[in-house]
Design an enzyme around this catalytic site. Structure first.
Site, mmCIF file in Angstrom:
data_model
loop_
_atom_site.group_PDB
_atom_site.id
_atom_site.type_symbol
_atom_site.label_atom_id
_atom_site.label_comp_id
_atom_site.label_asym_id
_atom_site.label_seq_id
_atom_site.Cartn_x
_atom_site.Cartn_y
_atom_site.Cartn_z
ATOM 1 N N HIS A 13 0.861 -1.179 0.000
ATOM 2 C CA HIS A 13 0.000 0.000 0.000
ATOM 3 C C HIS A 13 0.892 1.221 0.000
ATOM 4 O O HIS A 13 2.071 1.145 0.322
ATOM 5 C CB HIS A 13 -0.978 0.017 1.178
ATOM 6 C CG HIS A 13 -0.331 0.121 2.519
ATOM 7 N ND1 HIS A 13 0.120 1.306 3.038
ATOM 8 C CD2 HIS A 13 -0.037 -0.821 3.439
ATOM 9 C CE1 HIS A 13 0.658 1.094 4.226
ATOM 10 N NE2 HIS A 13 0.576 -0.194 4.494
ATOM 11 N N LYS A 38 -6.543 6.323 -3.188
ATOM 12 C CA LYS A 38 -6.035 6.279 -1.812
ATOM 13 C C LYS A 38 -5.323 4.957 -1.555
ATOM 14 O O LYS A 38 -5.841 3.893 -1.894
ATOM 15 C CB LYS A 38 -7.214 6.454 -0.845
ATOM 16 C CG LYS A 38 -6.805 6.684 0.577
ATOM 17 C CD LYS A 38 -6.288 8.078 0.760
ATOM 18 C CE LYS A 38 -6.076 8.329 2.237
ATOM 19 N NZ LYS A 38 -5.200 9.419 2.468
#
Length: 93
Positions: A13, A38
C-alpha cells in the site's frame, strides 16, 4: 560509489518513489498523488517519472535501484496473519 539512487516501494500500500543524488534527497512522491487512488499499491510509475523529471535525469542515468521488500515475502506474512485470525472464526452480530 553509486551517487544516483532510486528507491521504490510498491505492491502493498502507499506505493512511492524517492531519488537520492550525492547523499541528498532530490525528490520523493507517493503514487496516489498522481492516480488519485487512496493507498495505491500499484507500481509507482508516475512517482518514478516525477522524481526523474525533478532531477533532470533519465532512468539510464540511475546508478542503483533499491526496493524495500520482496512482495512474496510480504504476502507470506499477510497470509499468516489472516490465517491466524480465520482460525478463530468471525463473530456475527
Amino acid at each position: 560509489m553509486p551517487n544516483r539512487i532510486l528507491g521504490i516501494s510498491a505492491y502493498y500500500h502507499d506505493s512511492a518513489a524517492c531519488l537520492v543524488v550525492d547523499d541528498r534527497v532530490v525528490a520523493a512522491a507517493q503514487e496516489e498523488r498522481f492516480t488519485r487512488k487512496k493507498h495505491d499499491a500499484s507500481f509507482p510509475s508516475h512517482a518514478v517519472a516525477y522524481c526523474l523529471k525533478q532531477a533532470g535525469l533519465t532512468i539510464g542515468e540511475i546508478d542503483l535501484v533499491g526496493f524495500y521488500e520482496k512482495p512474496l515475502v510480504k504476502f507470506g506474512r499477510l497470509l499468516e496473519s489472516y490465517l491466524a485470525v480465520a482460525r478463530a472464526g468471525c463473530a456475527r452480530t
